[in-house]
Scaffold this motif. Structure first.
Motif, mmCIF file in Angstrom:
data_model
loop_
_atom_site.group_PDB
_atom_site.id
_atom_site.type_symbol
_atom_site.label_atom_id
_atom_site.label_comp_id
_atom_site.label_asym_id
_atom_site.label_seq_id
_atom_site.Cartn_x
_atom_site.Cartn_y
_atom_site.Cartn_z
ATOM 1 N N UNK A 299 12.721 -77.627 14.540
ATOM 2 C CA UNK A 299 13.532 -78.647 15.209
ATOM 3 C C UNK A 299 15.020 -78.417 14.936
ATOM 4 N N UNK A 300 15.831 -78.620 15.953
ATOM 5 C CA UNK A 300 17.272 -78.428 15.821
ATOM 6 C C UNK A 300 17.740 -77.024 16.118
ATOM 7 N N UNK A 301 16.804 -76.106 16.480
ATOM 8 C CA UNK A 301 17.186 -74.717 16.723
ATOM 9 C C UNK A 301 18.200 -74.599 17.860
ATOM 10 N N UNK A 302 18.038 -75.419 18.885
ATOM 11 C CA UNK A 302 18.958 -75.337 20.024
ATOM 12 C C UNK A 302 20.374 -75.714 19.614
ATOM 13 N N UNK A 303 20.515 -76.692 18.737
ATOM 14 C CA UNK A 303 21.845 -77.101 18.272
ATOM 15 C C UNK A 303 22.454 -76.075 17.325
ATOM 16 N N UNK A 304 21.634 -75.370 16.561
ATOM 17 C CA UNK A 304 22.153 -74.365 15.620
ATOM 18 C C UNK A 304 22.524 -73.062 16.306
ATOM 19 N N UNK A 305 21.860 -72.763 17.414
ATOM 20 C CA UNK A 305 21.994 -71.422 17.981
ATOM 21 C C UNK A 305 23.427 -71.033 18.328
ATOM 22 N N UNK A 306 24.255 -71.891 18.935
ATOM 23 C CA UNK A 306 25.626 -71.455 19.226
ATOM 24 C C UNK A 306 26.383 -70.990 17.976
ATOM 25 N N UNK A 307 26.153 -71.647 16.852
ATOM 26 C CA UNK A 307 26.825 -71.234 15.613
ATOM 27 C C UNK A 307 26.346 -69.861 15.179
ATOM 28 N N UNK A 308 25.048 -69.621 15.255
ATOM 29 C CA UNK A 308 24.524 -68.324 14.846
ATOM 30 C C UNK A 308 24.964 -67.214 15.794
ATOM 31 N N UNK A 309 25.015 -67.517 17.080
ATOM 32 C CA UNK A 309 25.485 -66.493 18.015
ATOM 33 C C UNK A 309 26.958 -66.169 17.764
ATOM 34 N N UNK A 310 27.790 -67.199 17.551
ATOM 35 C CA UNK A 310 29.208 -66.936 17.287
ATOM 36 C C UNK A 310 29.398 -66.167 15.984
ATOM 37 N N UNK A 311 28.618 -66.511 14.962
ATOM 38 C CA UNK A 311 28.732 -65.802 13.691
ATOM 39 C C UNK A 311 28.395 -64.331 13.861
ATOM 40 N N UNK A 312 27.357 -64.044 14.635
ATOM 41 C CA UNK A 312 26.990 -62.645 14.891
ATOM 42 C C UNK A 312 28.041 -61.940 15.736
ATOM 43 N N UNK A 313 28.503 -62.596 16.795
ATOM 44 C CA UNK A 313 29.496 -61.965 17.674
ATOM 45 C C UNK A 313 30.814 -61.725 16.935
ATOM 46 N N UNK A 314 31.165 -62.585 15.994
ATOM 47 C CA UNK A 314 32.394 -62.373 15.226
ATOM 48 C C UNK A 314 32.309 -61.086 14.432
ATOM 49 N N UNK A 315 31.151 -60.797 13.827
ATOM 50 C CA UNK A 315 30.980 -59.558 13.063
ATOM 51 C C UNK A 315 31.102 -58.337 13.973
ATOM 52 N N UNK A 316 30.441 -58.391 15.129
ATOM 53 C CA UNK A 316 30.496 -57.259 16.058
ATOM 54 C C UNK A 316 31.908 -57.102 16.623
ATOM 55 N N UNK A 317 32.531 -58.212 16.986
ATOM 56 C CA UNK A 317 33.891 -58.183 17.523
ATOM 57 C C UNK A 317 34.866 -57.561 16.526
#
Length: 355
Positions: A299-317
């Motif tokens: 539960x709550x995965x949908x609300x957490x996902x934007x944070x996890x995607x941004x955290x990953x994209x920041x590393x790649x960026x």
């Protein structure tokens, strides 16, 4: 005879390679070839009368090879995954001038980082996407004692500290108390983006403000308790091998475990997902759907996902900015680039994740 092993490993003599093989009783050298793929240039394929091996040398940090061995052993032993074991390390510098490891060369071939479809036909692409989701779910069955990083000097998983995470990847332990998972995700993401401002004007104050708002909105969902699992962090096409034929594709190798730690399994989903979003959102749905079928989202995965995607994209960026690599319009900032992934991912995750 000398072998040009690339700018990182340099020119190596046949005698050096024989000495390294003899140290572990791995047979007589037949050939040595720089490994294809990857960005580090640390790998050399050694063919001997006992089989094919991979020399991995000149580590970026003293902890790199021990960390890779720790997680390879863990994944092979506790999840029966095809990780490179035995992972043999020579910590000495008398052979090459730097420490090295020799590990099995895993069967199969990597999917190209530039195209996760890898030239497969439609059914093969769907089969591989589903298998990748299932393999990651298996990796996430391996749990740890707490969120944190395994440190060889302690032979233990130590909690995250703010200093240690902001100093990553130099991986100094960092002074100060343990930080919460929420603080670790938010502060590391923003710290990574702030660091990227050194590499050019494409990372702006507006980008940091935009990311901060998304991270803050996800904050309460990041506070939800979870069982710490292995998080590979760099689970991407180039770091797995696949093998097989039509209708029988499987993952035959899982490697490059330098960045692995223990945390929320959901943080591991965006790296491969974004590769599929670039290639074909329908395959992204297959990949994530197979993962969720094997490991239902909390539960709550949908609300957490934007944070996890941004955290990953920041590393790649940050990596792409540091090496002056880009495949998008020159006018784009981080908001444009990462925002595209958020937009593409939303219909996929909204279908599969609970709110």
């Amino acid at each position: 005879m000398t072998i040009d092993a690339g700018p990182r490993l340099g020119r190596l003599t046949e005698d050096q390679l024989r000495r390294a093989l003899d140290r572990f009783g791995l047979g007589a050298l037949r050939s040595a070839t720089p490994a294809s793929g990857g960005h580090s240039g640390q790998n050399l394929v050694l063919s001997t009368d006992t089989g094919d091996h991979l020399l991995r040398g000149n580590p970026a940090y003293p902890w790199q090879l021990p960390t890779e061995r720790y997680f390879a052993d863990l994944l092979a032993r506790r999840a029966a995954l095809p990780a490179p074991v035995p992972y043999r390390i020579d910590p000495g510098t008398d052979v090459f001038g730097w420490s090295y490891a020799i590990l099995p060369r895993l069967p199969g071939e990597p999917l190209p980082d530039s195209d996760v479809r890898g030239g497969l036909n439609d059914s093969g692409q769907r089969e591989v996407a589903g298998e990748l989701g299932r393999v990651l779910a298996r990796a996430h069955t391996v749990t740890g004692p707490r969120p944190g990083r395994w440190r060889p000097e302690a032979d233990d998983v130590l909690p995250f500290t703010l200093a240690g995470e902001l100093d990553w990847p130099s991986r100094q332990p960092g002074a100060g108390p343990a930080i919460t998972w929420r603080e670790r995700v938010i502060r590391r993401c923003l710290g990574t983006l702030h660091g990227a401002t050194r590499f050019g004007p494409a990372t702006t104050p507006g980008d940091l403000a935009w990311a901060g708002r998304i991270l803050d909105a996800a904050g309460p969902a990041l506070d939800a308790p979870f069982t710490p699992t292995v998080v590979l962090e760099d689970f991407k096409p180039g770091n797995v091998h696949i093998t097989g034929t039509a209708g029988r594709w499987s993952v035959s190798g899982l490697f490059d475990l330098t960045d692995a730690y223990f945390g929320d399994a959901e943080a591991d989903l965006p790296r491969m997902l974004c590769s599929y979003l670039d290639a074909d959102p329908a395959l992204a749905r297959v990949y994530l759907g197979s993962y969720v079928a094997a490991r239902p989202a909390r539960p709550g995965a949908l609300a957490r996902f934007p944070a996890y995607l941004l955290a990953d994209r920041a590393l790649v960026w940050s990596f792409l900015q540091r090496h002056h690599l880009r495949y998008w319009p020159e006018t784009w900032t981080f908001t444009d680039w990462a925002g595209r992934y958020l937009d593409l991912a939303h219909p996929v995750v909204a279908e599969l994740f609970p709110s």
